[in-house]
Design a protein around this motif. Structure first.
Motif, short mmCIF file in Angstrom:
data_model
loop_
_atom_site.label_atom_id
_atom_site.label_comp_id
_atom_site.label_asym_id
_atom_site.label_seq_id
_atom_site.Cartn_x
_atom_site.Cartn_y
_atom_site.Cartn_z
N GLY A 12 71.39 85.19 33.39
CA GLY A 12 69.84 84.03 33.53
C GLY A 12 69.92 84.26 34.94
O GLY A 12 69.51 84.05 35.97
N SER A 14 68.43 86.50 37.38
CA SER A 14 66.91 87.29 37.62
C SER A 14 66.45 86.12 38.46
O SER A 14 65.60 86.90 39.53
N ILE A 17 69.32 79.27 39.94
CA ILE A 17 70.36 78.99 40.18
C ILE A 17 71.05 81.37 39.80
O ILE A 17 72.78 80.88 40.34
N SER A 37 65.33 88.40 30.04
CA SER A 37 64.24 88.77 29.10
C SER A 37 63.55 90.04 29.87
O SER A 37 62.64 90.77 28.69
N SER A 38 62.61 89.83 31.38
CA SER A 38 62.07 90.63 31.60
C SER A 38 62.27 91.09 32.93
O SER A 38 63.22 91.39 33.55
N ASP A 61 67.64 89.75 25.72
CA ASP A 61 67.60 88.13 24.88
C ASP A 61 68.37 87.72 24.12
O ASP A 61 68.88 87.78 23.21
N ALA A 62 68.93 86.91 25.04
CA ALA A 62 69.67 85.57 25.00
C ALA A 62 69.82 85.56 23.65
O ALA A 62 71.06 84.42 23.46
N ASN A 88 75.23 81.85 32.46
CA ASN A 88 74.35 80.50 32.72
C ASN A 88 73.55 80.45 32.46
O ASN A 88 72.38 79.30 32.80
N TYR A 153 67.72 69.01 24.78
CA TYR A 153 68.08 69.78 25.41
C TYR A 153 69.60 69.27 26.58
O TYR A 153 70.30 70.06 25.76
N LYS A 157 73.53 70.76 26.89
CA LYS A 157 74.07 71.22 27.94
C LYS A 157 75.13 69.44 28.28
O LYS A 157 76.77 69.91 28.44
N THR A 186 67.07 70.92 40.45
CA THR A 186 67.28 71.84 40.76
C THR A 186 66.21 71.88 41.19
O THR A 186 64.95 72.83 40.48
N SER A 188 64.06 74.98 40.92
CA SER A 188 63.47 76.50 40.22
C SER A 188 62.19 76.59 39.54
O SER A 188 61.73 75.42 39.15
N ASN A 193 59.01 76.17 33.83
CA ASN A 193 59.21 77.21 32.51
C ASN A 193 59.27 76.26 30.92
O ASN A 193 59.02 76.54 29.63
#
Ligand SMILES: NC(=O)c1ccc[n+]([C@@H]2O[C@H](COP(=O)([O-])OP(=O)(O)OC[C@H]3O[C@@H](n4cnc5c(N)ncnc54)[C@H](OP(=O)(O)O)[C@@H]3O)[C@@H](O)[C@H]2O)c1
Length: 261
Positions: A12, A14, A17, A37-38, A61-62, A88, A153, A157, A186, A188, A193
């Motif tokens: 992650g 790109s 964080i 992924s992009s 793709d993770a 991450n 989610y 975590k 944070t 971002s 998303n």
């Protein structure tokens, strides 16, 4: 000429964080492999090279077995020991559990949990024979409380946090360390998303991603078991979470995450 700098990687890497973590590694003399992924991953690698190190981007793709394997094969192909690994990558999913598509919840689990375990396996089996290495796992302060309207989610975590602490103890004495980073909200694109653009959390105060990444990097280098990423208020929230009953925390979090009309 071959690089003599140590090698780190960031998943992650790109944006958000992850990109800031990659910059921390670069500013501290590491070459960095990054994955996302992009195609943004290539642009991020250019920004890292501007900091005077080698950067190795890989698109995968993770959330799939093949994607995780393809990144690890790419890293192994660099032919150098991995000194530091930042696991991450992670996604969120807002909305009510009743309404959300099961496939979206499964995808979150595939990226945040299954993919993390998969890559950690490869990394640990690589680092332990080398008798050295540092592993950083990005969890969240969501690991310390229930997270209604992000109901899958937060527990993903919590998995990351306790996975990191468990692995840390298992690897004690091997030369390989494990650190968990628990950021608060944070700045971002994470919440957008996750489909949470109309939530209070996405429209409220957020921590600076550069500061969060710096705290994570320092904790990793200083072999600290975990660090809360963010300002003093964020750190105090985790202290308070430890003595607050789960139903109280659940109600408070629902106010932040419930989507508004
Ligand atoms: N932001 C917060 O408020 C916050 C708080 C606590 C914890 N965290 C945690 O911090 C970590 C990073 O989040 P962030 O805020 O930096 O989010 P972000 O800005 O959305 O960045 C996510 C990164 O992961 C990549 N990615 C997403 N899906 C992927 C996939 N299927 N395969 C490979 N790469 C993928 C993205 O690149 P592509 O889009 O190109 O794939 C991007 O590089 C996550 O683990 C998150 O849970 C964030």
């Amino acid at each position: 000429m071959a690089s003599h700098r140590p090698l780190a990687f960031v998943t992650g890497g790109s944006s958000g964080i992850g990109l800031e973590l990659a910059k921390q590694f670069a500013q501290n003399g590491f070459d960095v492999a990054i994955t996302a992924s992009s195609d943004k991953v290539h642009e991020a690698a250019r920004a890292l090279r501007d900091l005077g190190v080698e950067a190795y981007p890989h698109r995968a793709d993770a959330g799939t077995y093949e994607g995780v394997e393809s990144f690890w094969t790419f890293v192994e192909g660099l032919g150098r020991p991995v000194e530091a690994a930042a696991l991450n990558v992670g996604i969120g999913r807002g909305g009510a559990f009743l309404d959300n598509a099961l496939e979206d919840e499964f995808r979150l689990i595939a990226i945040n949990i299954t993919g993390t375990v998969h890559l950690a396996k490869r990394v640990v089996q690589h680092m332990v024979p080398n008798k050295r290495g540092r592993i950083l796992i990005t969890s969240s302060i969501s690991a310390t409380q229930p997270t209604p309207y992000e109901t899958v989610y937060g527990p993903s975590k919590a998995f990351g946090f306790m996975f990191a602490e468990s692995l840390r103890e298992e690897l004690r004495g091997t030369g390989v360390t494990v650190t968990a980073l628990l950021p608060g909200a944070t700045d971002s694109r994470f919440h957008k998303n996750a489909g949470m653009a109309t939530s209070a959390i996405d429209n409220g105060k957020k921590n600076d991603k550069i500061e969060v990444a710096r705290q994570g990097f320092e904790a990793l280098m200083n072999d600290v078991d975990h660090v809360v990423g963010g300002d003093e208020e964020t750190k105090q929230q985790v202290v308070e979470n430890r003595r607050t009953p789960e139903p109280v925390k659940a109600r408070r979090h629902a106010e932040l995450t419930r989507l508004r009309e």
